[in-house]
Design a protein around this motif. Structure first.
Motif, PDB file in Angstrom:
ATOM      1  N   ASP A  29     -24.866 -60.005  18.847  1.00 58.99           N
ATOM      2  CA  ASP A  29     -23.853 -60.069  17.604  1.00 58.99           C
ATOM      3  C   ASP A  29     -24.240 -60.694  16.204  1.00 58.99           C
ATOM      4  O   ASP A  29     -25.459 -61.249  16.943  1.00 58.99           O
ATOM      5  CB  ASP A  29     -22.736 -60.847  17.975  1.00 58.99           C
ATOM      6  N   VAL A  69     -28.657 -67.520  25.376  1.00 63.94           N
ATOM      7  CA  VAL A  69     -28.271 -67.400  24.414  1.00 63.94           C
ATOM      8  C   VAL A  69     -28.707 -67.765  23.507  1.00 63.94           C
ATOM      9  O   VAL A  69     -28.048 -69.062  23.470  1.00 63.94           O
ATOM     10  CB  VAL A  69     -26.091 -66.264  24.635  1.00 63.94           C
ATOM     11  N   LYS A  71     -27.370 -68.828  19.255  1.00 63.37           N
ATOM     12  CA  LYS A  71     -26.878 -69.140  19.025  1.00 63.37           C
ATOM     13  C   LYS A  71     -27.082 -69.629  17.692  1.00 63.37           C
ATOM     14  O   LYS A  71     -27.099 -70.922  17.567  1.00 63.37           O
ATOM     15  CB  LYS A  71     -25.908 -68.926  18.792  1.00 63.37           C
ATOM     16  N   LYS A  73     -26.824 -69.906  13.034  1.00 66.32           N
ATOM     17  CA  LYS A  73     -26.104 -69.151  11.953  1.00 66.32           C
ATOM     18  C   LYS A  73     -27.082 -70.276  10.561  1.00 66.32           C
ATOM     19  O   LYS A  73     -27.807 -71.027  10.368  1.00 66.32           O
ATOM     20  CB  LYS A  73     -24.843 -70.235  11.747  1.00 66.32           C
ATOM     21  N   GLU A  89     -25.459 -64.658  10.439  1.00 71.85           N
ATOM     22  CA  GLU A  89     -25.141 -65.093  12.096  1.00 71.85           C
ATOM     23  C   GLU A  89     -26.011 -63.957  13.490  1.00 71.85           C
ATOM     24  O   GLU A  89     -25.556 -62.807  13.570  1.00 71.85           O
ATOM     25  CB  GLU A  89     -23.083 -65.037  12.113  1.00 71.85           C
ATOM     26  N   ASP A  91     -26.034 -63.932  17.733  1.00 74.35           N
ATOM     27  CA  ASP A  91     -26.462 -64.049  18.858  1.00 74.35           C
ATOM     28  C   ASP A  91     -27.734 -63.167  19.603  1.00 74.35           C
ATOM     29  O   ASP A  91     -27.695 -62.317  19.690  1.00 74.35           O
ATOM     30  CB  ASP A  91     -24.704 -64.241  19.668  1.00 74.35           C
TER      31      ASP A  91
END
Length: 169
Positions: A29, A69, A71, A73, A89, A91
Protein backbone atom coordinates in the motif's frame (compact mmCIF):
# COMPACT_ATOMS: atom_id res chain seq x y z
CA UNK A 1 41.51 -42.78 16.17
CA UNK A 2 39.41 -42.06 19.19
CA UNK A 3 39.95 -38.29 18.96
CA UNK A 4 38.86 -38.21 15.35
CA UNK A 5 35.59 -39.94 16.21
CA UNK A 6 34.95 -37.54 19.10
CA UNK A 7 35.68 -34.51 16.93
CA UNK A 8 33.57 -35.96 14.13
CA UNK A 9 30.70 -36.52 16.55
CA UNK A 10 31.04 -32.96 17.86
CA UNK A 11 31.07 -31.57 14.34
CA UNK A 12 27.92 -33.46 13.38
CA UNK A 13 26.15 -32.21 16.54
CA UNK A 14 26.75 -28.57 15.57
CA UNK A 15 23.55 -26.71 14.68
CA UNK A 16 22.73 -26.29 11.01
CA UNK A 17 23.48 -22.80 9.67
CA UNK A 18 20.63 -20.34 9.40
CA UNK A 19 19.17 -20.21 5.92
CA UNK A 20 17.27 -17.12 4.77
CA UNK A 21 16.11 -16.28 1.26
CA UNK A 22 14.04 -13.31 0.15
CA UNK A 23 11.38 -14.85 -2.07
CA UNK A 24 9.54 -11.62 -2.90
CA UNK A 25 9.24 -8.02 -1.87
CA UNK A 26 6.55 -5.58 -2.86
CA UNK A 27 4.64 -2.42 -2.04
CA UNK A 28 1.38 -3.51 -0.44
CA UNK A 29 0.00 0.00 0.00
CA UNK A 30 1.30 3.47 -0.85
CA UNK A 31 -0.20 6.89 -0.35
CA UNK A 32 1.41 10.28 -0.94
CA UNK A 33 -0.41 13.54 -0.31
CA UNK A 34 1.25 16.77 -1.39
CA UNK A 35 -0.73 19.01 0.94
CA UNK A 36 1.52 21.99 0.27
CA UNK A 37 0.49 22.21 -3.38
CA UNK A 38 -3.18 21.61 -2.56
CA UNK A 39 -3.35 24.47 -0.04
CA UNK A 40 -0.56 26.65 -1.36
CA UNK A 41 1.86 28.53 0.81
CA UNK A 42 3.44 31.92 1.00
CA UNK A 43 7.19 32.25 1.33
CA UNK A 44 9.93 29.84 2.29
CA UNK A 45 9.13 26.73 4.34
CA UNK A 46 11.46 24.80 6.61
CA UNK A 47 10.37 21.18 6.77
CA UNK A 48 10.33 19.17 9.98
CA UNK A 49 10.12 15.47 9.07
CA UNK A 50 8.72 12.85 11.45
CA UNK A 51 9.05 9.14 10.65
CA UNK A 52 7.07 6.37 12.32
CA UNK A 53 7.91 2.71 11.74
CA UNK A 54 5.78 -0.28 12.65
CA UNK A 55 6.60 -3.90 11.89
CA UNK A 56 4.42 -6.94 11.52
CA UNK A 57 5.36 -10.56 10.83
CA UNK A 58 3.29 -13.66 10.27
CA UNK A 59 3.73 -17.28 9.26
CA UNK A 60 2.51 -18.19 5.78
CA UNK A 61 0.84 -21.46 4.87
CA UNK A 62 3.93 -22.78 3.05
CA UNK A 63 6.51 -24.42 5.28
CA UNK A 64 9.34 -22.14 6.47
CA UNK A 65 7.77 -19.06 4.83
CA UNK A 66 7.06 -15.81 6.64
CA UNK A 67 5.73 -12.43 5.59
CA UNK A 68 7.18 -9.29 7.16
CA UNK A 69 5.57 -5.89 6.63
CA UNK A 70 7.30 -2.58 7.33
CA UNK A 71 4.77 0.22 7.77
CA UNK A 72 6.24 3.67 7.29
CA UNK A 73 4.48 6.95 8.00
CA UNK A 74 6.45 10.02 6.98
CA UNK A 75 4.96 13.41 7.78
CA UNK A 76 6.62 16.71 6.92
CA UNK A 77 5.42 19.84 8.64
CA UNK A 78 6.61 23.41 8.36
CA UNK A 79 8.68 24.41 11.37
CA UNK A 80 6.95 27.03 13.45
CA UNK A 81 3.54 26.94 11.76
CA UNK A 82 2.71 23.22 12.17
CA UNK A 83 1.31 23.23 8.60
CA UNK A 84 1.57 19.80 6.98
CA UNK A 85 3.61 19.85 3.76
CA UNK A 86 3.25 16.21 2.77
CA UNK A 87 2.19 12.86 4.14
CA UNK A 88 3.55 9.56 2.88
CA UNK A 89 2.27 6.20 4.12
CA UNK A 90 3.68 2.94 2.80
CA UNK A 91 3.38 -0.74 3.66
CA UNK A 92 6.38 -2.55 2.21
CA UNK A 93 6.33 -6.34 2.50
CA UNK A 94 8.77 -9.16 2.03
CA UNK A 95 8.25 -12.91 1.82
CA UNK A 96 11.09 -14.89 3.38
CA UNK A 97 12.08 -18.54 3.46
CA UNK A 98 13.77 -19.13 6.82
CA UNK A 99 15.20 -22.36 8.18
CA UNK A 100 17.26 -23.44 11.19
CA UNK A 101 16.38 -20.52 13.46
CA UNK A 102 15.56 -21.75 16.98
CA UNK A 103 11.91 -21.15 17.91
CA UNK A 104 12.84 -18.80 20.78
CA UNK A 105 14.89 -16.64 18.38
CA UNK A 106 12.43 -16.58 15.48
CA UNK A 107 10.40 -13.55 16.64
CA UNK A 108 13.41 -11.21 16.97
CA UNK A 109 14.88 -12.62 13.75
CA UNK A 110 11.68 -11.77 11.84
CA UNK A 111 11.44 -8.26 13.31
CA UNK A 112 15.13 -7.33 13.13
CA UNK A 113 16.93 -9.20 10.34
CA UNK A 114 14.11 -9.26 7.80
CA UNK A 115 13.39 -5.49 8.00
CA UNK A 116 17.12 -4.87 7.62
CA UNK A 117 16.92 -6.66 4.28
CA UNK A 118 13.85 -4.67 3.19
CA UNK A 119 14.90 -1.22 4.37
CA UNK A 120 17.19 -0.15 1.49
CA UNK A 121 14.41 -0.84 -1.02
CA UNK A 122 11.76 0.98 1.03
CA UNK A 123 14.18 3.88 1.51
CA UNK A 124 14.63 4.17 -2.25
CA UNK A 125 10.87 4.24 -2.83
CA UNK A 126 10.44 7.02 -0.23
CA UNK A 127 13.18 9.02 -1.93
CA UNK A 128 11.64 8.56 -5.39
CA UNK A 129 8.08 9.32 -4.27
CA UNK A 130 9.01 12.52 -2.42
CA UNK A 131 11.10 13.70 -5.40
CA UNK A 132 8.34 12.84 -7.88
CA UNK A 133 5.85 14.57 -5.55
CA UNK A 134 7.64 17.92 -5.96
CA UNK A 135 9.93 17.90 -2.91
CA UNK A 136 13.65 17.28 -2.54
CA UNK A 137 14.27 13.50 -2.30
CA UNK A 138 13.93 12.34 1.29
CA UNK A 139 16.73 9.92 2.19
CA UNK A 140 15.67 8.20 5.38
CA UNK A 141 18.40 7.63 7.93
CA UNK A 142 19.22 4.06 8.84
CA UNK A 143 16.80 2.53 11.34
CA UNK A 144 18.15 0.65 14.35
CA UNK A 145 15.82 -2.34 14.24
CA UNK A 146 17.39 -3.85 17.38
CA UNK A 147 16.53 -0.70 19.38
CA UNK A 148 13.06 -0.62 17.80
CA UNK A 149 12.51 -4.25 18.84
CA UNK A 150 13.73 -3.64 22.40
CA UNK A 151 11.55 -0.52 22.75
CA UNK A 152 8.50 -2.50 21.64
CA UNK A 153 9.25 -5.28 24.15
CA UNK A 154 9.63 -2.69 26.93
CA UNK A 155 6.40 -0.96 25.88
CA UNK A 156 4.51 -4.27 25.94
CA UNK A 157 5.94 -5.22 29.33
CA UNK A 158 4.95 -1.82 30.71
CA UNK A 159 1.43 -2.12 29.27
CA UNK A 160 1.11 -5.63 30.70
CA UNK A 161 2.28 -4.45 34.14
CA UNK A 162 -0.19 -1.55 34.03
CA UNK A 163 -2.97 -3.94 33.02
CA UNK A 164 -2.22 -6.36 35.85
CA UNK A 165 -2.14 -3.47 38.37
CA UNK A 166 -5.64 -2.44 37.25
CA UNK A 167 -6.87 -6.01 37.76
CA UNK A 168 -5.38 -6.10 41.26
CA UNK A 169 -7.03 -2.85 42.32
Amino acid sequence: MEEIQENGAAASAAPAPVKMNVLAQFVRDLSFENILSQKGTAGEVQPDVQVQVNLDAKKRTAEHQYEVVMKLKVESKSKGSDTTLFLLEMDYAGVFHIENVPEDQLHPFLLIECPRMLFPFARRIVSDVTRDGGFPPLNLEMIDFVALYRNELARRAQAQAAGSQRLDA
